[in-house]
Scaffold this motif. Structure first.
Motif, PDB file in Angstrom:
ATOM      1  N   LEU A  30     -94.899  33.003  11.629  1.00  0.00           N
ATOM      2  CA  LEU A  30     -94.443  32.988  10.289  1.00  0.00           C
ATOM      3  C   LEU A  30     -95.339  33.998   9.488  1.00  0.00           C
ATOM      4  O   LEU A  30     -94.679  34.310   8.461  1.00  0.00           O
ATOM      5  CB  LEU A  30     -93.123  32.044  10.066  1.00  0.00           C
ATOM      6  CG  LEU A  30     -92.056  31.443  10.090  1.00  0.00           C
ATOM      7  CD1 LEU A  30     -91.692  30.488   9.655  1.00  0.00           C
ATOM      8  CD2 LEU A  30     -91.316  32.189   9.618  1.00  0.00           C
ATOM      9  N   PHE A  37     -91.881  24.455   4.966  1.00  0.00           N
ATOM     10  CA  PHE A  37     -91.154  23.228   5.729  1.00  0.00           C
ATOM     11  C   PHE A  37     -92.201  21.799   5.222  1.00  0.00           C
ATOM     12  O   PHE A  37     -93.485  22.320   5.537  1.00  0.00           O
ATOM     13  CB  PHE A  37     -91.556  24.058   6.799  1.00  0.00           C
ATOM     14  CG  PHE A  37     -90.664  25.237   7.345  1.00  0.00           C
ATOM     15  CD1 PHE A  37     -89.478  25.279   7.469  1.00  0.00           C
ATOM     16  CD2 PHE A  37     -91.476  26.286   7.203  1.00  0.00           C
ATOM     17  CE1 PHE A  37     -88.547  26.367   8.212  1.00  0.00           C
ATOM     18  CE2 PHE A  37     -90.076  27.877   7.617  1.00  0.00           C
ATOM     19  CZ  PHE A  37     -89.115  27.761   7.793  1.00  0.00           C
ATOM     20  N   ASN A  86     -86.471  35.892  19.451  1.00  0.00           N
ATOM     21  CA  ASN A  86     -84.948  36.869  19.357  1.00  0.00           C
ATOM     22  C   ASN A  86     -85.106  37.427  18.330  1.00  0.00           C
ATOM     23  O   ASN A  86     -84.231  37.205  17.100  1.00  0.00           O
ATOM     24  CB  ASN A  86     -83.933  36.269  19.997  1.00  0.00           C
ATOM     25  CG  ASN A  86     -84.391  35.426  21.072  1.00  0.00           C
ATOM     26  OD1 ASN A  86     -85.169  35.576  22.241  1.00  0.00           O
ATOM     27  ND2 ASN A  86     -83.717  34.038  20.908  1.00  0.00           N
ATOM     28  N   MET A  93     -85.850  30.612  18.420  1.00  0.00           N
ATOM     29  CA  MET A  93     -84.739  31.953  17.387  1.00  0.00           C
ATOM     30  C   MET A  93     -85.720  32.660  17.062  1.00  0.00           C
ATOM     31  O   MET A  93     -85.072  34.204  17.259  1.00  0.00           O
ATOM     32  CB  MET A  93     -83.297  30.995  16.261  1.00  0.00           C
ATOM     33  CG  MET A  93     -83.153  31.729  15.553  1.00  0.00           C
ATOM     34  SD  MET A  93     -82.281  30.869  14.086  1.00  0.00           S
ATOM     35  CE  MET A  93     -84.093  31.712  13.032  1.00  0.00           C
ATOM     36  N   LEU A  94     -86.275  32.391  16.145  1.00  0.00           N
ATOM     37  CA  LEU A  94     -87.349  33.156  15.556  1.00  0.00           C
ATOM     38  C   LEU A  94     -87.792  34.474  17.008  1.00  0.00           C
ATOM     39  O   LEU A  94     -88.390  35.704  16.400  1.00  0.00           O
ATOM     40  CB  LEU A  94     -87.877  32.875  15.027  1.00  0.00           C
ATOM     41  CG  LEU A  94     -88.026  32.101  13.710  1.00  0.00           C
ATOM     42  CD1 LEU A  94     -89.031  31.254  13.278  1.00  0.00           C
ATOM     43  CD2 LEU A  94     -86.955  33.191  12.829  1.00  0.00           C
ATOM     44  N   VAL A 147     -87.462  23.489   3.025  1.00  0.00           N
ATOM     45  CA  VAL A 147     -86.724  22.771   3.887  1.00  0.00           C
ATOM     46  C   VAL A 147     -87.761  21.631   4.617  1.00  0.00           C
ATOM     47  O   VAL A 147     -88.604  21.642   4.789  1.00  0.00           O
ATOM     48  CB  VAL A 147     -86.350  24.500   5.150  1.00  0.00           C
ATOM     49  CG1 VAL A 147     -86.154  23.267   6.168  1.00  0.00           C
ATOM     50  CG2 VAL A 147     -86.255  25.108   4.066  1.00  0.00           C
ATOM     51  N   ALA A 167     -82.772  15.635  11.315  1.00  0.00           N
ATOM     52  CA  ALA A 167     -82.940  15.677  12.747  1.00  0.00           C
ATOM     53  C   ALA A 167     -84.748  15.435  13.179  1.00  0.00           C
ATOM     54  O   ALA A 167     -85.229  15.361  12.314  1.00  0.00           O
ATOM     55  CB  ALA A 167     -82.134  17.253  13.557  1.00  0.00           C
ATOM     56  N   GLN A 221     -87.314  18.578  18.210  1.00  0.00           N
ATOM     57  CA  GLN A 221     -86.131  19.158  19.072  1.00  0.00           C
ATOM     58  C   GLN A 221     -86.166  20.153  17.551  1.00  0.00           C
ATOM     59  O   GLN A 221     -86.046  21.637  18.726  1.00  0.00           O
ATOM     60  CB  GLN A 221     -85.086  18.857  18.256  1.00  0.00           C
ATOM     61  CG  GLN A 221     -84.811  17.616  19.500  1.00  0.00           C
ATOM     62  CD  GLN A 221     -83.103  17.225  19.368  1.00  0.00           C
ATOM     63  OE1 GLN A 221     -82.541  17.400  19.056  1.00  0.00           O
ATOM     64  NE2 GLN A 221     -82.610  15.660  20.609  1.00  0.00           N
ATOM     65  N   VAL A 222     -86.102  20.505  16.620  1.00  0.00           N
ATOM     66  CA  VAL A 222     -86.132  21.251  15.469  1.00  0.00           C
ATOM     67  C   VAL A 222     -86.947  22.697  15.562  1.00  0.00           C
ATOM     68  O   VAL A 222     -86.495  23.666  15.808  1.00  0.00           O
ATOM     69  CB  VAL A 222     -85.889  20.965  13.664  1.00  0.00           C
ATOM     70  CG1 VAL A 222     -86.112  22.086  13.452  1.00  0.00           C
ATOM     71  CG2 VAL A 222     -84.892  19.809  14.151  1.00  0.00           C
ATOM     72  N   GLY A 248     -81.919  20.679   3.733  1.00  0.00           N
ATOM     73  CA  GLY A 248     -82.558  19.426   4.741  1.00  0.00           C
ATOM     74  C   GLY A 248     -82.454  19.295   5.767  1.00  0.00           C
ATOM     75  O   GLY A 248     -81.204  19.813   6.009  1.00  0.00           O
ATOM     76  N   ILE A 249     -82.588  19.073   7.062  1.00  0.00           N
ATOM     77  CA  ILE A 249     -81.964  19.279   8.051  1.00  0.00           C
ATOM     78  C   ILE A 249     -82.824  17.550   8.868  1.00  0.00           C
ATOM     79  O   ILE A 249     -83.458  16.627   8.639  1.00  0.00           O
ATOM     80  CB  ILE A 249     -82.685  20.075   9.428  1.00  0.00           C
ATOM     81  CG1 ILE A 249     -82.981  21.251   9.039  1.00  0.00           C
ATOM     82  CG2 ILE A 249     -81.259  19.875  10.943  1.00  0.00           C
ATOM     83  CD1 ILE A 249     -82.801  22.685   9.659  1.00  0.00           C
ATOM     84  N   GLU A 269     -86.818  25.470  18.597  1.00  0.00           N
ATOM     85  CA  GLU A 269     -85.281  25.204  18.150  1.00  0.00           C
ATOM     86  C   GLU A 269     -85.722  26.615  17.694  1.00  0.00           C
ATOM     87  O   GLU A 269     -85.820  27.701  17.911  1.00  0.00           O
ATOM     88  CB  GLU A 269     -83.942  24.574  18.089  1.00  0.00           C
ATOM     89  CG  GLU A 269     -83.622  23.523  20.107  1.00  0.00           C
ATOM     90  CD  GLU A 269     -82.412  22.518  18.921  1.00  0.00           C
ATOM     91  OE1 GLU A 269     -82.634  22.027  19.523  1.00  0.00           O
ATOM     92  OE2 GLU A 269     -81.789  23.414  17.819  1.00  0.00           O
ATOM     93  N   LEU A 270     -85.940  25.989  16.518  1.00  0.00           N
ATOM     94  CA  LEU A 270     -86.618  27.482  15.160  1.00  0.00           C
ATOM     95  C   LEU A 270     -87.264  28.797  15.855  1.00  0.00           C
ATOM     96  O   LEU A 270     -87.256  30.135  15.729  1.00  0.00           O
ATOM     97  CB  LEU A 270     -87.141  26.723  14.672  1.00  0.00           C
ATOM     98  CG  LEU A 270     -86.527  26.474  13.064  1.00  0.00           C
ATOM     99  CD1 LEU A 270     -87.240  26.136  11.933  1.00  0.00           C
ATOM    100  CD2 LEU A 270     -85.315  27.665  12.322  1.00  0.00           C
TER     101      LEU A 270
END
Ligand SMILES: Cc1cc2nc3c(=O)[nH]c(=O)nc-3n(C[C@H](O)[C@H](O)[C@H](O)COP(=O)(O)OP(=O)(O)OC[C@H]3O[C@@H](n4cnc5c(N)ncnc54)[C@H](O)[C@@H]3O)c2cc1C
Ligand SMILES: Cc1cc2nc3c(=O)[nH]c(=O)nc-3n(C[C@H](O)[C@H](O)[C@H](O)COP(=O)(O)OP(=O)(O)OC[C@H]3O[C@@H](n4cnc5c(N)ncnc54)[C@H](O)[C@@H]3O)c2cc1C
Lengths: 255, 323
Positions: free
Chosen positions: B232, B267, B323, B320-321, B288, B308, B312-313, B305-306, B316-317
């Motif tokens: 990021l 974050f 892609n 996603m980033l 976040v 989780a 795991q998060v 808020g998540i 996965e983040l």
């Protein structure tokens, strides 16, 4: 620090409502002094300006290794800002006598200005080093310290006299032994009043009257409240999309 | 007609540049100067003269400077002697300086030298009806905001970095550049001064911060957070508990006894949200939080808020980033 009153009439904090205890940063200052004493045989004096109740804090300092304790106390010192405090402390230092090194905490936990150290040095017309996180070396004629300024770490070597303000990183204060505590209970705290230091004072008035700053008003800040959206474990994917949206919206995506 | 009095910004020149807080102070200073009918000026002490036009474009009416090799090092004694020699003759109503370590070490000496009031670490400033400076600062571990005034001149305050926004440059602005003589060049009690290392990590300036707390199990796992931060273009940070546990260096600590940060996006991974942590990041634009405990206090402050597991998060983040 749960009970602090503000006297709106006189425009000052009523500190009687707060306990008198050793400022945690000053325990690091004292520990620094005790370590130097162990190395060099130096003599340690502790000085506090405050109400009579501060005697207990001074006795604790003796239990932790100080040799002499001085309480600078007078009704006329009440309501002092950092200028009046520092000028009074500097005058007391000069009244007490010769010294090589003055150690102060980085800041107090109540006023928290971190100004008293450098201002006392100015009134004494000596050098100071703030944010000292390490004593690199020291001998009879010179002291080398590590400080953090200009987004970098510096070493500085000074001849005496010098004033330093120390951060929490400098050491971990030891607890006094039970025996030392018992002995300290009988320690004598020497009292100094305005009359004792008057000759050396570099300002005309002390306390509230000698203070250029005053607290005009106290406001309890509004809680920052945000609308929170909480995603559950199952909703993770939508949360990730939200994060992606935020990154794009704020123009934070790396290209 | 008597010359207008001045609002003076003491500018820190370090790491071969003007500290960014100076531009924030110029922006705020312009508004204060207008309200109090003052000129806005800047004083810089630096080893070698630079181009000062940015200062003028950002609002300075006058730029005073002293140029001397002695200003290559942060020696408060030399700085204050020279600044005092200038202030003794100037018509200054207000002196503002950034509450950087150097500013917080130097400003008190100058105030004591002038026997004038100094308010520490202000987060807001205003001018009252009589033209006096209202200096607003948090105290008692941020529990209250004190409004402070000074009845001496100049009125002095140190101001936290990132409290005010930098303004936009107006290159058509005109200003005066005035060279001052360096009066004192020697400090007989300072025997040696050297830079040991730069503090490379500067979390205070980051736009994105990826912070981890005790939910992160060991030092090795901070690499996961670092990977996300790098992806990021952000900065890694931490709570005090993981710093105290030795998982990460003190420079990364956010909070009351660490750094205060104000990123666009913060974050918080595995951080419970203790008041002392919030004190350092509550003013982030967007927060976040990821935490396995739905009742963690951080969820009261976060925008999103998540509930989780961070282990795991984060992958996965990252996925996603990418892609
Ligand atoms: C809400 C509030 C805000 C305030 N804001 C300001 C302000 O902006 N400007 C201002 O001038 N005053 C201010 N004051 C007043 C200031 O707090 C008092 O003058 C205080 O007694 C000394 O300053 P400090 O607590 O900030 O100490 P600091 O300067 O933070 O203390 C640093 C070190 O100096 C030494 N020290 C400090 N006080 C003493 C003492 N009495 N005896 C011995 N050693 C000491 C200790 O070693 C200490 O660790 C404020 C007070 C309040 C209640
Ligand atoms: C004078 C003073 C000054 C202080 N200064 C600071 C300061 O500057 N900065 C600071 O941060 N603190 C400071 N503190 C400490 C502060 O009070 C807290 O102790 C600290 O912030 C807690 O850190 P934490 O949130 O990482 O740990 P914890 O409070 O232990 O929280 C860990 C969180 O991680 C969650 N978690 C666990 N596993 C996972 C997982 N796998 N995935 C997701 N979530 C998980 C848990 O549910 C929990 O909420 C200070 C305290 C004092 C007294």
């Amino acid at each position: 620090m749960d009970k602090v009153l503000f006297d709106s009439e006189k425009g000052r904090i009523d500190r009687k409502s707060a306990g008198v205890e050793v400022n945690p940063f000053d325990l690091n200052a004292l520990e620094t002094a005790v370590a130097i004493k162990e190395q060099t045989g130096a003599e340690i004096s502790v000085l506090s300006m405050g109400p009579n109740r501060a005697e207990e804090a001074l006795k604790e300092a003796v239990a932790r290794g100080a040799d002499n304790a001085y309480l600078l106390s007078d009704q006329k010192f009440a309501g002092a800002d950092t200028i009046a405090t520092s000028a009074s402390l500097a005058a007391a230092v000069e009244t007490i006598g010769a010294y090589d090194l003055i150690i102060a905490g980085e800041m107090s936990v109540d006023g928290d200005t971190a100004q008293v150290g450098p201002q006392t040095a100015e009134f004494l017309n000596i050098n100071h080093a703030a944010y000292v996180s390490e004593l690199i070396s020291l001998n009879e004629s010179e002291i080398t310290i590590k400080t953090s300024l200009w987004q970098a770490n510096y070493s500085k070597s000074f001849s005496y006299p010098l004033l330093i303000t120390v951060t929490k990183d400098i050491n971990t204060p030891r607890l006094p032994s039970f025996k030392a505590k018992l002995k300290a209970r009988k320690a004598e705290v020497k009292n100094l009043t305005l009359a004792d230091i008057k000759e050396k004072l570099k300002i005309d008035k002390v306390g509230f009257k000698g203070s250029p700053t005053w607290v005009d008003n106290i406001v309890v800040p509004a809680e920052i409240s945000r609308k929170t959206k909480v995603f559950s474990e199952e909703e993770k994917e939508s949360a990730y999309h939200k994060i992606k949206e935020i990154l794009i919206e704020k123009n934070l995506m790396e290209d | 007609m008597a010359a207008k009095k001045e609002l003076l910004i003491l500018a820190e020149y370090s790491q071969n540049k003007i500290h960014p807080v100076v531009f924030e102070l110029l922006n705020k200073g312009q508004k204060l100067a207008e309200k109090a009918d003052l000129n806005l000026s800047v004083l810089l002490l630096l080893p070698k003269k630079i181009d000062f036009s940015e200062l003028i474009a950002h609002g300075a009416d006058k730029v005073y400077y002293m140029e001397d090799p002695v200003f290559a090092n942060p020696d408060e004694f030399i700085y204050k002697e020279n600044i005092l020699s200038f202030l003794a003759k100037a018509q200054i109503e207000i002196v503002l300086t950034g509450a950087t370590n150097f500013g917080r070490s130097l400003a008190p000496r100058i105030a004591a030298g002038l026997k004038t009031g100094l308010t520490a670490d202000c987060t807001a400033l205003d001018i009252d009806e009589a033209g006096n400076l209202i200096q607003i600062r948090p105290a008692f571990s941020e529990n209250i905001l004190a409004h402070i005034k000074s009845d001496s001149r100049p009125q002095m305050a140190t101001i936290r970095y990132q409290e005010f926004k930098k303004g936009t440059a107006d290159r058509s602005r005109q200003g005066e550049i005035i060279a001052l003589e360096t009066k004192i060049k020697d400090n007989p009690n300072l025997k040696d001064i050297k830079k040991l290392s730069d503090r490379e990590i500067n979390i205070a300036e980051a736009d994105i911060i990826v912070a981890g707390g005790s939910g992160v199990k060991n030092g090795e796992d901070f690499k996961l957070l670092k990977e996300l931060a790098d992806l990021l273009g952000g900065q890694l940070a931490a709570s005090r508990d993981v710093v105290d546990a030795g998982l990460i260096a003190k420079e990364y600590q956010v909070g009351y006894s660490g750094q205060r940060v104000k990123p666009k996006l913060y974050f918080a991974f595995g951080i419970s949200g203790a008041p002392q942590h919030l004190a350092g990041m509550k003013e982030a634009e967007t927060i976040v939080a990821v935490n396995t405990d739905p009742s963690a206090p951080i969820f009261n402050l976060a925008d999103y808020g998540i509930v989780a597991d961070l282990y795991q998060v984060i992958p996965e983040l990252i996925e996603m980033l990418k892609n």
